[in-house]
Scaffold this active site. Structure first.
Site, mmCIF file in Angstrom:
data_model
loop_
_atom_site.group_PDB
_atom_site.id
_atom_site.type_symbol
_atom_site.label_atom_id
_atom_site.label_comp_id
_atom_site.label_asym_id
_atom_site.label_seq_id
_atom_site.Cartn_x
_atom_site.Cartn_y
_atom_site.Cartn_z
ATOM 1 N N LYS A 1 0.834 -1.223 0.000
ATOM 2 C CA LYS A 1 0.000 0.000 0.000
ATOM 3 C C LYS A 1 0.859 1.260 0.000
ATOM 4 O O LYS A 1 0.769 2.105 0.894
ATOM 5 C CB LYS A 1 -0.945 0.003 1.202
ATOM 6 C CG LYS A 1 -1.929 -1.151 1.228
ATOM 7 C CD LYS A 1 -2.970 -0.953 2.319
ATOM 8 C CE LYS A 1 -3.957 -2.090 2.385
ATOM 9 N NZ LYS A 1 -3.408 -3.374 2.810
ATOM 10 N N PRO B 1 6.026 10.811 -5.409
ATOM 11 C CA PRO B 1 6.046 10.018 -6.646
ATOM 12 C C PRO B 1 7.361 9.283 -6.895
ATOM 13 O O PRO B 1 7.361 8.100 -7.257
ATOM 14 C CB PRO B 1 5.762 11.061 -7.728
ATOM 15 C CG PRO B 1 4.917 12.089 -7.033
ATOM 16 C CD PRO B 1 5.459 12.165 -5.635
ATOM 17 N N ARG C 1 -16.032 -12.778 4.811
ATOM 18 C CA ARG C 1 -16.377 -13.522 6.021
ATOM 19 C C ARG C 1 -17.567 -14.438 5.730
ATOM 20 O O ARG C 1 -18.520 -14.027 5.077
ATOM 21 C CB ARG C 1 -16.750 -12.567 7.170
ATOM 22 C CG ARG C 1 -15.594 -11.742 7.704
ATOM 23 C CD ARG C 1 -14.552 -12.624 8.395
ATOM 24 N NE ARG C 1 -13.453 -11.863 8.972
ATOM 25 C CZ ARG C 1 -12.356 -11.477 8.312
ATOM 26 N NH1 ARG C 1 -12.215 -11.765 7.042
ATOM 27 N NH2 ARG C 1 -11.400 -10.812 8.931
ATOM 28 N N GLY D 1 -7.777 -13.744 4.929
ATOM 29 C CA GLY D 1 -6.692 -13.945 5.874
ATOM 30 C C GLY D 1 -7.126 -14.741 7.083
ATOM 31 O O GLY D 1 -7.096 -15.980 7.092
ATOM 32 N N ARG D 2 -7.576 -14.026 8.123
ATOM 33 C CA ARG D 2 -7.849 -14.673 9.408
ATOM 34 C C ARG D 2 -8.822 -15.849 9.370
ATOM 35 O O ARG D 2 -8.624 -16.815 10.121
ATOM 36 C CB ARG D 2 -8.287 -13.611 10.427
ATOM 37 C CG ARG D 2 -7.097 -12.786 10.911
ATOM 38 C CD ARG D 2 -7.525 -11.522 11.599
ATOM 39 N NE ARG D 2 -8.087 -10.576 10.644
ATOM 40 C CZ ARG D 2 -8.487 -9.335 10.949
ATOM 41 N NH1 ARG D 2 -8.397 -8.909 12.188
ATOM 42 N NH2 ARG D 2 -8.958 -8.534 10.016
HETATM 43 O O1 C5P Z 1 -7.864 -11.366 8.002
HETATM 44 P P1 C5P Z 1 -8.623 -10.685 6.908
HETATM 45 O O2 C5P Z 1 -9.349 -11.649 5.991
HETATM 46 O O3 C5P Z 1 -9.501 -9.575 7.410
HETATM 47 O O4 C5P Z 1 -7.478 -10.037 6.011
HETATM 48 C C1 C5P Z 1 -7.733 -9.106 5.009
HETATM 49 C C2 C5P Z 1 -6.430 -8.674 4.418
HETATM 50 O O5 C5P Z 1 -6.694 -7.727 3.388
HETATM 51 C C3 C5P Z 1 -5.476 -8.004 5.393
HETATM 52 O O6 C5P Z 1 -4.173 -8.474 5.062
HETATM 53 C C4 C5P Z 1 -5.574 -6.526 5.096
HETATM 54 O O7 C5P Z 1 -4.341 -5.870 5.241
HETATM 55 C C5 C5P Z 1 -5.991 -6.524 3.625
HETATM 56 N N1 C5P Z 1 -6.763 -5.383 3.172
HETATM 57 C C6 C5P Z 1 -7.980 -5.012 3.725
HETATM 58 N N2 C5P Z 1 -8.662 -3.924 3.246
HETATM 59 C C7 C5P Z 1 -8.184 -3.226 2.219
HETATM 60 C C8 C5P Z 1 -6.971 -3.601 1.633
HETATM 61 C C9 C5P Z 1 -6.286 -4.705 2.139
HETATM 62 O O8 C5P Z 1 -8.448 -5.672 4.650
HETATM 63 N N3 C5P Z 1 -8.869 -2.231 1.700
#
Ligand code: C5P
Length: 252
Positions: free
Chosen positions: A65, A70, A199, A227-228
């Site tokens: 991110k 620039p 989720r 992720g989680r």
């Molecule tokens: O654990 P979880 O499924 O919430 O992880 C979502 C992942 O997506 C994290 O690594 C987070 O940094 C990333 N992310 C996010 N929202 C965004 C961009 C990236 O949750 N807008």
């Protein structure tokens, strides 16, 4: 990497050591082929973890991110595009060649960084990939974080950000599933949509704008970042299989 015709899961490797990351890749590849390395893991393990994933056959979404001046973003995207693997020499017939691959297929910048920064990011990716004759990684822009509350303005803000991303030459955006369908409608099939905040149940952790795998697919997401729900599952393999079942069944 070629643009995919079907939506894919990206596993967010949000762990703090290379060893833990490797355990998940060994367990889940090739059911999952795309792995997200974000600031948590990259701060701990740097390019070595990118190389580890690539060495095992996976591709990396390097989610750092970027949001800076620039020139810094231009240089960082150039460097990120070319993280390569030279872990061992491979015997190709009579000759010994270095095993070099470029596993980073996608990177992120914050759209809030503004047009000069976004254009610098795209320029960095194009120039480096041309120089090394490799495929240009996708550069996608973060619109609004999925941890931010839903509000009546959110869709407008995301669409404004998507317009700036498009005008600046980005390949697509990161947004929540709640905005994905509208982004798809406005920007068409060639604009990449990445959706975190997936989720299946009630537990949303710090995410606010969440949706299920099926909803994400229906809304037109290309890449579902998870992720989680997998990383913290008691049985990550079983959870992954259930999620993939939902993903493959979602088109029906
Ligand atoms: O654990 P979880 O499924 O919430 O992880 C979502 C992942 O997506 C994290 O690594 C987070 O940094 C990333 N992310 C996010 N929202 C965004 C961009 C990236 O949750 N807008």
């Amino acid at each position: 990497m070629q643009r995919l015709s079907n939506p894919e899961i990206i596993l967010a490797l949000d762990v703090s050591t290379l060893k833990e990351a490797e355990r998940f890749v060994d367990l889940l590849y090739p059911k999952i082929k795309l792995f997200k390395i974000g600031s948590q893991l990259f701060t701990a393990s740097g390019p070595d973890v990118v190389k580890m994933v690539g060495d095992k056959g996976g591709n990396v979404f390097l989610d750092l991110k970027f949001h800076d001046i620039p020139n810094t973003v231009y240089c960082s995207i150039g460097t990120g595009s070319t993280i390569s693997i030279v872990p061992h020499q491979v015997d190709v017939g009579e000759e010994i060649e270095d095993n070099i691959t470029f596993p980073v297929f996608m990177m992120t910048v914050h759209i809030k960084g503004g047009r000069p920064m976004l254009e610098a990011a795209v320029k960095g990716a194009i120039e480096k990939s041309n120089e090394l004759k490799i495929e240009k990684p996708f550069i996608v822009g973060v619109t609004r974080l999925t941890s931010e509350d839903d509000s009546s303005d959110k869709l407008t803000e995301v669409l404004q950000a998507a317009q700036l991303a498009k005008d600046s030459g980005l390949d697509g955006v990161v947004c929540s599933v709640l905005e994905a369908a509208k982004v798809r409608e406005v920007y068409g099939k060639d604009f990449i949509i990445v959706t975190p905040g997936i989720r299946q149940g009630q537990v949303t952790d710090d995410q606010k704008r969440t949706a299920t795998v099926k909803q994400a697919v229906k809304a037109g997401s290309d890449f579902l970042v998870i992720g989680r729900p997998i990383i913290q599952s008691k049985n990550p393999l079983k959870t992954t299989e259930e999620i993939l079942g939902d993903l493959y069944g979602a088109g029906n």
